[in-house]
Every structure is written in structure tokens, then in C-alpha cells.
Scaffold this motif. Structure first.
Motif, PDB file in Angstrom:
ATOM      1  N   THR A  14       0.854  -1.174   0.000  1.00  0.00           N
ATOM      2  CA  THR A  14       0.000   0.000   0.000  1.00  0.00           C
ATOM      3  C   THR A  14       0.895   1.229   0.000  1.00  0.00           C
ATOM      4  OG1 THR A  14      -1.704  -1.171   1.223  1.00  0.00           O
ATOM      5  CG2 THR A  14      -1.812   1.231   1.254  1.00  0.00           C
ATOM      6  N   ALA A  15       0.684   2.120  -0.954  1.00  0.00           N
ATOM      7  CA  ALA A  15       1.470   3.355  -1.013  1.00  0.00           C
ATOM      8  C   ALA A  15       1.057   4.269   0.132  1.00  0.00           C
ATOM      9  CB  ALA A  15       1.262   4.050  -2.353  1.00  0.00           C
ATOM     10  N   LEU A  16       2.050   4.847   0.805  1.00  0.00           N
ATOM     11  CA  LEU A  16       1.779   5.767   1.911  1.00  0.00           C
ATOM     12  C   LEU A  16       1.641   7.185   1.384  1.00  0.00           C
ATOM     13  CD1 LEU A  16       4.429   4.513   4.495  1.00  0.00           C
ATOM     14  CD2 LEU A  16       2.061   3.766   4.209  1.00  0.00           C
ATOM     15  N   LYS A  17       0.820   7.967   2.038  1.00  0.00           N
ATOM     16  CA  LYS A  17       0.718   9.390   1.708  1.00  0.00           C
ATOM     17  C   LYS A  17       1.829  10.094   2.483  1.00  0.00           C
ATOM     18  CE  LYS A  17      -4.128   9.326   0.550  1.00  0.00           C
ATOM     19  NZ  LYS A  17      -5.469   9.795   0.884  1.00  0.00           N
ATOM     20  N   PHE A  18       3.029  10.009   1.931  1.00  0.00           N
ATOM     21  CA  PHE A  18       4.241  10.469   2.607  1.00  0.00           C
ATOM     22  C   PHE A  18       5.202  11.010   1.553  1.00  0.00           C
ATOM     23  CE2 PHE A  18       8.435  10.119   4.320  1.00  0.00           C
ATOM     24  CZ  PHE A  18       8.321  10.262   5.690  1.00  0.00           C
ATOM     25  N   ASN A  19       5.610  12.259   1.729  1.00  0.00           N
ATOM     26  CA  ASN A  19       6.569  12.856   0.807  1.00  0.00           C
ATOM     27  C   ASN A  19       7.612  13.600   1.633  1.00  0.00           C
ATOM     28  OD1 ASN A  19       7.654  13.542  -1.660  1.00  0.00           O
ATOM     29  ND2 ASN A  19       6.366  15.336  -1.920  1.00  0.00           N
ATOM     30  N   ALA A  20       8.879  13.315   1.392  1.00  0.00           N
ATOM     31  CA  ALA A  20       9.984  13.987   2.089  1.00  0.00           C
ATOM     32  C   ALA A  20      10.984  14.454   1.044  1.00  0.00           C
ATOM     33  CB  ALA A  20      10.649  13.040   3.071  1.00  0.00           C
ATOM     34  N   ILE A  21      11.250  15.763   1.033  1.00  0.00           N
ATOM     35  CA  ILE A  21      12.168  16.334   0.041  1.00  0.00           C
ATOM     36  C   ILE A  21      13.321  17.011   0.774  1.00  0.00           C
ATOM     37  CG2 ILE A  21      12.428  17.938  -1.876  1.00  0.00           C
ATOM     38  CD1 ILE A  21       9.383  17.602  -2.340  1.00  0.00           C
ATOM     39  N   PRO A  22      14.518  16.391   0.757  1.00  0.00           N
ATOM     40  CA  PRO A  22      15.678  17.016   1.397  1.00  0.00           C
ATOM     41  C   PRO A  22      16.229  18.145   0.538  1.00  0.00           C
ATOM     42  CG  PRO A  22      16.275  14.866   0.510  1.00  0.00           C
ATOM     43  CD  PRO A  22      14.812  15.062   0.245  1.00  0.00           C
ATOM     44  N   SER A  23      16.789  19.179   1.198  1.00  0.00           N
ATOM     45  CA  SER A  23      17.356  20.318   0.472  1.00  0.00           C
ATOM     46  C   SER A  23      18.620  19.924  -0.283  1.00  0.00           C
ATOM     47  CB  SER A  23      17.660  21.465   1.440  1.00  0.00           C
ATOM     48  OG  SER A  23      18.552  21.036   2.456  1.00  0.00           O
ATOM     49  N   SER A  24      19.324  18.937   0.212  1.00  0.00           N
ATOM     50  CA  SER A  24      20.511  18.410  -0.459  1.00  0.00           C
ATOM     51  C   SER A  24      20.775  17.016   0.091  1.00  0.00           C
ATOM     52  CB  SER A  24      21.733  19.308  -0.220  1.00  0.00           C
ATOM     53  OG  SER A  24      22.041  19.363   1.150  1.00  0.00           O
TER      54      SER A  24
END
Length: 108
Positions: A14-24
Motif C-alpha cells: 500500500t502506497a503511503l501518503k508520505f513525501n519527504a524532500i531534502p534540500s541536499s
């Protein structure tokens, strides 16, 4: 529920509703608790091998709409956030991830 071929087996997930975007850099994230009913609590760990601090923008879903939640990092309160009408919380965390960080979101 999604399905994918993993070598010779069919694996469901099941795909999670989770998004994490690191700056670098890259960051390794491991969800450990993901309740989509009941208390809607979420918990995950994050780590990389770089000692320099970075910003990570998070967008986390599967919460009850318009509800207050506390976010903690390694047991210390980061803040209290309100989920939007679609049950999503957005926040930015700035810090070094060379030691394991444990994030937890739950009702106060």
C-alpha cells in the motif's frame, strides 16, 4: 493496494501518503507506524551519513481532517500542527541526520 514483481513473486503493498524532500543529499526513511484509522498516529526514522544540517520538507497524509497533532523528534516536541481539510500536514525540519532521528505524529 499496488502490486509489483519481486524477482519471481508477486508482492502487494500500500502506497503511503508520505513525501519527504531534502534540500541536499539523500536521506533514508523507514516508516514504522502508519495508522490510517483510530488515532491516526505515524512514526518513522530518518538518517543519512552527512554531519551537516539540511532541511527536509515533509508532506504527510492519512490524518483526520482539521485536527491538532503533535510532532516530536527523538521525543522532543517540534510543534503542534493542524491537518488540513484533506487530512494532510506539511512541515519543514532542519537538522543533521548523521544520527538516527525518530519522528512521531499523534494527537496531543
Amino acid at each position: 493496494m499496488n502490486k509489483t514483481n519481486a524477482i519471481s513473486s508477486i508482492v502487494s503493498f500500500t502506497a503511503l501518503k508520505f513525501n519527504a524532500i531534502p534540500s541536499s543529499e539523500n536521506i533514508q526513511i523507514k516508516p514504522t507506524i502508519w495508522n490510517i484509522t483510530g488515532d491516526y498516529s505515524k512514526k518513522w526514522t530518518a538518517q543519512n551519513s552527512i554531519a551537516s544540517p539540511i532541511s527536509v520538507s515533509y508532506s504527510i497524509g492519512d490524518f483526520a481532517p482539521d485536527t491538532l497533532y503533535n510532532i516530536t523528534v527523538n521525543g522532543s516536541i517540534l510543534g503542534t500542527f493542524t491537518s488540513d481539510a484533506s487530512g494532510e500536514i506539511n512541515f519543514v525540519y532542519f537538522g543533521a541526520f548523521d544520527s538516527l532521528k525518530t519522528f512521531e505524529i499523534k494527537v496531543p
